[in-house]
Design a protein around this motif. Structure first.
Motif, short mmCIF file in Angstrom:
data_model
loop_
_atom_site.label_atom_id
_atom_site.label_comp_id
_atom_site.label_asym_id
_atom_site.label_seq_id
_atom_site.Cartn_x
_atom_site.Cartn_y
_atom_site.Cartn_z
N UNK A 96 18.52 19.85 25.93
CA UNK A 96 19.06 18.82 26.80
C UNK A 96 19.42 19.45 28.14
N UNK B 179 19.12 10.26 30.50
CA UNK B 179 18.75 11.66 30.68
C UNK B 179 18.67 12.42 29.36
N UNK B 180 18.06 11.80 28.36
CA UNK B 180 17.88 12.50 27.10
C UNK B 180 19.11 12.61 26.24
N UNK B 181 20.23 12.01 26.64
CA UNK B 181 21.42 12.04 25.79
C UNK B 181 21.75 10.63 25.31
N UNK C 20 13.06 14.27 21.23
CA UNK C 20 14.49 14.50 21.08
C UNK C 20 15.17 13.26 20.50
N UNK C 21 16.09 13.50 19.60
CA UNK C 21 16.90 12.43 19.02
C UNK C 21 16.16 11.58 18.01
N UNK D 8 25.73 11.67 34.31
CA UNK D 8 24.34 11.30 34.54
C UNK D 8 24.13 9.80 34.72
N UNK E 25 22.10 16.69 40.39
CA UNK E 25 21.09 16.36 39.39
C UNK E 25 19.69 16.50 39.97
#
Lengths: 728, 84
Positions: free
Chosen positions: A95, B65-67, A279-280, B43, A261
């Protein structure tokens, strides 16, 4: 080179695996303390690498170094004031973008930085291909791959840390975001002002950025360093902020965050390729069930039940074994004095006071250990955050939100870390409300009381669920007690939020970490840390209290003439020619019990107990339970220890003396047993809890907490006893 | 950053979106400076796209953002988004 030593600070996002890296570096040589003045946990540890001694400080997990939470302030002040030789930022490689945000802030702060790309195996499995060499060049910071829970890359990480500490160019090589032509000139201008007016040469750019972000902590710090110019500086910063906002349409701090960012994303585009988007995936699939809108709550309830069931079914046999050994030990130690030693003060202190009192607390260690293990598992696996999610709607109804529930869950282990964990709540209103109701989350120290009572009054029964799974009625009782606690907490929170702590619900935003298989090492360390505290408490505070209580129960002794009366009765019984052996034995025992009772009532504790007993009579408590209830204020488990002392002092202790449970069962009814559990659940929190509440919330709230809980306990127990005793 | 102030599409509360939908974060109603900044640092800033992963009994789980983030019941009514 022998006495060379290095201070290393570990920074990183929550859930980046920072703790596993810390554990891998320091092993069990850890020390948990507090940062001065605040109750943020400070974990330190040490190790040697080559011939260098390394002191490692585990900073609290944070997403950034903005001063919104106390953790961030603590981390930042540590970096600014203590100036560690190296800062290692633990980054979750799977991440990167979000984790590197903290890294950009560390670079701006100008600390000697090293990045640990942790969980690199997970990143690879997820299809990330990271060109570390390139990324390292782009950021100007060395990068080492690690797999914290397997201890991989740790030696390399420490090598790199040594290299960074010896490299004078380490900080000047770092790159940081460029904020563009609308902002950079203003930053330069502020930095110049800082240098000219305040003589701040080190980190002037960082201070300028923070001024632009209107960072209250920084303004306070500058106000101390440069009181004569602070107003001018803040006015100038304010002017620039307005200017930027009018040009860009967003607040300056938002634009700065956006650019950071952007900087990260630019670097990652060049150095990271992703073959598949995975991911996830696994986590999401688990969550589809765990956080399902209908199944979420039942699953949570089931998990909590399993925690108690496991604690009980595995722990109880061990506790029984420990209890047996305690009895053997008491017998063996008591036997040292032989026949003539019945009156020895030392013998009574050792056997009746220390072994029976402290021992009664210590035999429950296996249960405590299992409970802490279960809580550590919920924490480490990532389930805690899910629990907060599924409970959010319920919490919202009482004016709190899901996040408040995490400290409460921790409170099932011990209220004190639960109160500390309320630090993560954003508003004081939420914090105070949560702290006020936290003691209603039944802590581990109350478990011994329940177990003692359940064992004494409620014969164990086993049910088969679905024909395979064994459930004991004890686990069901325990579950009921815990649920009563939760229900009361919800009701009380609702009342507080509607009266003393009125206000709107605060926004709830929380990251949901991916599920992770907890590591054995992590679980062991977490479990042992807390269990050791329990054992230590038994050996120190509780030992001291138990000795005092023993003395109060031992002195003043019954006069000789009273003793003579009992002896006379014994002689009469023994001389009775009409009675058979059994009758004589029974009557002798009755006299023994009566003498024991008389001795106790004559003692200091008996007199105190008799004085306060009327207050507790409506709850169904006699003076013995009343004194134990008061003693439990020192520490909840003292109740068990004190009952142990009261029921053994003055008794002719031998190997044959019956266990405490049997004595209780003979003396009281199951209804009283239940009332004891109910009162212990609700009544005033232990001394340590009160002390921490005073520190966290202030005297007034702490006194309110003690007061309302005690009154509530008394009222509810009285209602239950009065109604119950009429029904039974 | 130019599209962040693009008001051509009306923004709707996050609460009105469906699981699986991808939307653009537009802002938070009645948010103080602190909250907006905190979200940005995590983010969640204007222009960022987010996907609705799950909506539970009140709160939402969204991907940014991937979370994964939990946004509480109160927040989902205040966060404004634009459908993509």
């Amino acid at each position: 080179m022998k006495d060379k030593h290095l201070t290393i600070a570990l920074a990183g996002n929550p859930n980046s695996g920072k703790t596993t890296v810390f554990n891998a570096i320091t092993g069990a040589r850890q020390h948990v303390g507090n940062y001065p003045g605040v109750t943020v946990e400070k974990k330190t540890g040490s190790t040697t690498h080559g011939d260098v001694r390394l002191d490692v400080v585990d900073l609290p997990g944070t997403y950034s170094l903005t001063a919104y939470s106390i953790e961030e302030v603590v981390s930042r002040n540590f970096l600014l004031d203590e100036q560690p030789d190296v800062v290692i930022d633990i980054v979750d490689s799977s991440n990167l973008e979000r984790n590197l945000y903290l890294a950009t802030q560390l670079m701006e702060l100008g600390v000697p930085l090293l990045l640990a790309f942790n969980m690199s195996d997970v990143a690879k499995n997820r299809g990330y291909n990271i060109d570390e060499k390139k990324l390292s060049e782009l950021l100007g910071v060395p990068i080492v791959q690690t797999i914290g829970h397997k201890g991989k890359g740790i030696a390399e990480l420490l090598d790199a840390a040594m290299a960074v500490s010896q490299d004078p160019q380490a900080t000047s090589r770092q790159r940081y975001p460029n904020y563009g032509h609308e902002i950079e000139p203003h930053l330069q201008q502020l930095a110049n002002l800082l240098e000219e007016k305040c003589g701040i040469r080190q980190r002037s750019r960082w201070f300028a950025i923070k001024l632009l972000e209107n960072d209250a902590e920084t303004i306070k710090r500058l106000g101390q360093a440069c009181p004569e110019h602070i107003e001018e500086l803040t006015l100038e910063a304010e002017r620039i902020r307005h200017h930027i906002e009018s040009i860009c349409g967003d607040a300056a701090e938002i634009i700065l965050a956006d650019r950071r960012y952007g900087f990260i994303s630019g670097a990652c585009t060049e150095a990271v390729t992703q073959s598949v988007e995975v991911r996830h995936e696994r986590s999401d699939r688990i969550d589809a069930v765990m956080t399902n809108r209908y199944l979420g709550l039942p699953i949570f309830a089931l998990l909590m039940f399993l925690v108690f069931q496991l604690t009980f079914s595995v722990g109880n046999p061990v506790v029984d074994a420990f209890d047996g050994w305690k009895g053997d030990l008491a017998g063996a130690v008591g036997g040292l004095w032989g026949e003539s030693g019945a009156d020895s003060v030392l013998r009574s202190l050792l056997v009746d006071g220390i072994i029976e009192g402290v021992g009664a607390v210590l035999v429950f260690t296996p249960l405590i250990m299992l409970l802490f293990l279960a809580i550590a598992f919920l924490e480490d696996s990532g389930y805690m955050a899910r629990a907060a999610f599924v409970i959010d709607r319920l919490m919202h109804k009482i004016g709190l939100h899901g996040k408040s529930f995490i400290p409460m869950l921790i409170g099932f282990g011990c209220t004190v870390p639960g109160i500390m964990a309320t630090r993560t709540l954003e508003t004081r209103r939420d914090r105070i409300t949560t702290i006020l109701v936290l003691p209603l989350m039944s802590c581990g120290a109350r478990l011994p009381i329940y177990v003692l009572i359940l064992g004494a009054f409620f014969p164990e029964r086993v049910f088969k669920v679905l024909g395979i799974y064994n459930v004991t009625n004890h686990a069901l009782w325990l579950f009921l007690i815990y649920m009563i606690g939760i229900a009361l907490a919800i009701i009380c929170a609702k009342i507080f939020r509607g009266t003393l702590l009125k206000g709107e619900a605060t926004p709830f935003v929380m990251e949901l970490p991916p599920y992770r298989m907890p590591t054995l090492k992590g679980l062991t360390i977490h479990m042992w840390e807390r269990t050791w505290l329990y054992i230590k408490k038994a050996g120190t505070i509780i030992l001291a209290i138990v000795v005092v209580l023993w003395a109060l129960a031992y002195w003043p002794k019954l006069g000789d003439e009273k003793h003579a009366v009992f002896e006379q009765q014994r002689a009469i019984v023994q001389a009775d020619a009409h009675a058979d052996k059994e009758q004589i034995a029974d009557r002798l025992e009755e006299i023994d019990n009566a003498e024991h009772e008389a001795k106790l009532e004559h003692s200091a504790i008996g007199r105190v107990g008799k004085t306060i007993a009327p207050v507790f009579r409506p709850c169904g408590f006699d003076w013995k339970i009343s004194t134990a209830t008061i003693g439990a204020f020192a520490a909840k488990e003292v109740f068990v220890g004190q009952m142990g002392v009261i029921y053994s002092v003055g008794e002719e202790a031998d190997e044959e003396s019956e266990p405490l449970r049997e004595k209780l069962a003979a003396k009281y009814t199951p209804l009283i047993g239940f009332c004891i559990m109910l009162f212990s659940l609700i009544s005033m929190p232990c001394m340590v809890t009160v002390a921490v509440t005073v520190r966290e919330a202030g005297w007034r709230w702490a006194m309110l907490q003690v007061g309302y809980l005690t009154v509530l306990a008394w009222v509810l127990t009285t209602i239950v006893y009065q109604i119950g005793s009429r029904l039974v | 950053m130019n599209d962040r102030n693009n008001n051509s599409l009306p923004s709707i509360p996050l609460a009105m979106t469906l699981v699986g939908q991808t939307v653009t974060f537009a802002g938070v109603r009645n948010a103080g400076r602190g909250l907006t900044h905190r979200l940005a640092e995590m983010g969640l800033m204007p222009g960022e796209s987010l996907e609705i992963i799950n909506r539970g009994p009140g709160p939402f789980i969204v991907a940014v953002k991937g979370s994964r983030f939990v946004l509480g019941r109160g927040m989902v009514n205040r966060i404004l988004v634009r459908p993509e």
